[in-house]
Scaffold this motif. Structure first.
Motif, short mmCIF file in Angstrom:
data_model
loop_
_atom_site.label_atom_id
_atom_site.label_comp_id
_atom_site.label_asym_id
_atom_site.label_seq_id
_atom_site.Cartn_x
_atom_site.Cartn_y
_atom_site.Cartn_z
N ASP A 77 0.62 4.48 -2.39
CA ASP A 77 0.49 5.84 -1.87
C ASP A 77 1.58 6.76 -2.43
O ASP A 77 1.32 7.92 -2.74
N ALA A 100 -6.34 5.01 -6.65
CA ALA A 100 -7.13 4.85 -5.43
C ALA A 100 -8.01 3.60 -5.52
O ALA A 100 -8.17 2.86 -4.53
N LEU A 149 0.83 -1.20 0.00
CA LEU A 149 0.00 0.00 0.00
C LEU A 149 0.87 1.26 0.00
O LEU A 149 0.49 2.28 -0.58
N GLY A 150 2.02 1.18 0.65
CA GLY A 150 2.94 2.32 0.67
C GLY A 150 3.45 2.67 -0.72
O GLY A 150 3.60 3.85 -1.07
N GLU A 192 -7.28 5.91 4.09
CA GLU A 192 -6.16 6.68 3.52
C GLU A 192 -5.29 7.09 4.68
O GLU A 192 -5.79 7.42 5.76
N GLU A 193 -4.02 7.08 4.48
CA GLU A 193 -3.17 7.45 5.62
C GLU A 193 -2.92 8.96 5.63
O GLU A 193 -3.02 9.62 4.63
N ARG A 240 -5.11 9.88 -10.35
CA ARG A 240 -5.08 9.48 -8.93
C ARG A 240 -6.27 8.60 -8.58
O ARG A 240 -6.16 7.66 -7.79
N ARG A 273 -5.78 0.71 -4.95
CA ARG A 273 -5.49 0.62 -3.51
C ARG A 273 -6.64 -0.06 -2.77
O ARG A 273 -6.43 -0.89 -1.89
N ILE A 307 0.65 7.61 -5.95
CA ILE A 307 -0.42 8.62 -5.96
C ILE A 307 0.17 10.00 -5.68
O ILE A 307 -0.17 10.98 -6.35
#
Lengths: 216, 216
Positions: free
Chosen positions: A100, A199, A96-97, A215-216, A195, A202, A103
């Motif tokens: 991110d 998403a 996921l990192g 979302e972080e 983006r 993700r 993105i």
DNA sequence: TGCGACATACCAACTAGTCGGTATGTCTTT
DNA sequence: AAAGACATACCGACTAGTTGGTATGTCGCA
């Protein structure tokens, strides 16, 4: 990530030789105009070198295309290899990192975040086997860098029906697709549409790996 | 689906006028060589008409590009509008049915299943606003045709955090990305790589809408 | 007889690629 | 340390062919 830096190409060493200047020019012009529509004369003008220098370093325009794909591949893979998400202990967090980070790198007009290898292969897959192979190496090289984390995440979460390699290829496909659809938009809408695609990817991963899609 | 038909272009009326022959030639040549690398002379030769006919029907090469995108858009949207999955009672089945049809249409070399609009916009998004807009209309038109079913599926399944429009755009993005990564492969591997991407998208939708990911 | 649908001939600009030349090295031999 | 031999990096005029586009003509049909 500072806002001023050029999206997706954060660490560009200053081009000093004619060869490097031509490769930088190729990245810029291929992204904005494509490969076929970029002439050798335009490349030389953008790089500030002469045609003699061009054909001293590259035997043909096609050879420059191959070299540009390799150059692109080397600089992007070095950037992602040094990204901090690799230090996360959980493979799901690393996967996921990566998304991110991708993105976060999307911003500005499409020529600022799109992929040289994808643009090249779309135009030249039939006319130049050398360019096709170089683009394959670039895109599948990116995929390979994700495979181990995704395999680990699959094992950890007990996901069945796919593999890390397959998911890694899918990441690259969604990224390429995001760039294509972004190019259909007026400049100010392009980045947000791109983006949005990452998403969704993700969210797919979050569901596969049993995470909330926070979302972080 | 019979095996002999041309993937993704099942219903081609025989081109009779010079204009139609040129549009058919444009679809074929843009798919294989791209827009910039396809010359007006090549288009005329492929269509079996003269240059006089070309510039009688199109004011410029750019105008042909726009017309080719419109022609492509009309023929593909007509095909998908008449597909039988629309008769399924459940909106989730209709959404998955669309993806299954797209998967079934992928076969042969990339130029047999790739998208004219995506290829056009990748090359011309900066150099020709008219082509960019025509490609946007084609791709987003495809997306719009999915929106109602996806909205209904979202409501029925209580999915939150996205919209039918957003999911419809994502479908188009994954399709375009599938075509790009397929072009990196040697001819015999291209179709299966593209299908793999749509299979991941199908799994995403199946998870979103609470379905097992059974293939039908 | 006029008009749409083509065909033929042509052009200026641009294309990738070539070629003879120069400036600045860096080895090697004496 | 001097000099000759060779290599690398680059320059810019040149060419043969191709490019998108035009100008003019022909032909069938309403």
């Amino acid at each position: 990530m500072s806002l001023g830096m050029i999206p997706n190409r954060p660490f560009r060493p200053p081009a000093v030789t004619a060869r490097d200047k031509l490769l930088e020019a190729a990245v810029k012009l291929i992204r904005t105009s494509g490969y076929a529509a970029t002439s050798v004369d335009q490349l030389c003008a953008e790089a500030g070198v002469t045609k003699g220098a061009f054909f001293h370093h590259f035997t043909s325009k096609e050879a420059l295309g191959v070299a540009a794909a390799d150059y692109w591949s080397a600089s992007t893979s070095a950037f992602f290899a040094s990204a901090p998400f690799h230090d996360l202990p959980d493979p799901v967090d690393r996967a996921l990192g990566y998304l991110d980070l991708r993105i976060a790198l999307i911003g500005g007009p499409p020529e600022a975040f799109s992929c040289v290898a994808g643009t090249l292969v779309q135009e030249a897959f039939r006319s130049s086997a050398a360019i096709r192979v170089a683009a394959e190496a670039s895109i599948m090289g990116n995929a390979n860098a994700l495979e181990a984390d995704l395999d680990a995440a699959i094992v950890q979460c007990g996901v069945s029906g796919t593999t890390g390699a397959s998911l890694a290829r899918h990441v690259q496909a969604v990224i390429q697709g995001a760039f294509v659809v972004a190019k259909t938009q007026p400049e100010e809408c392009a980045a947000s549409l791109a983006r949005e695609q990452l998403a969704h990817l993700r969210r797919y991963f979050a569901m596969l790996f049993g995470r909330e899609n926070q979302e972080e």
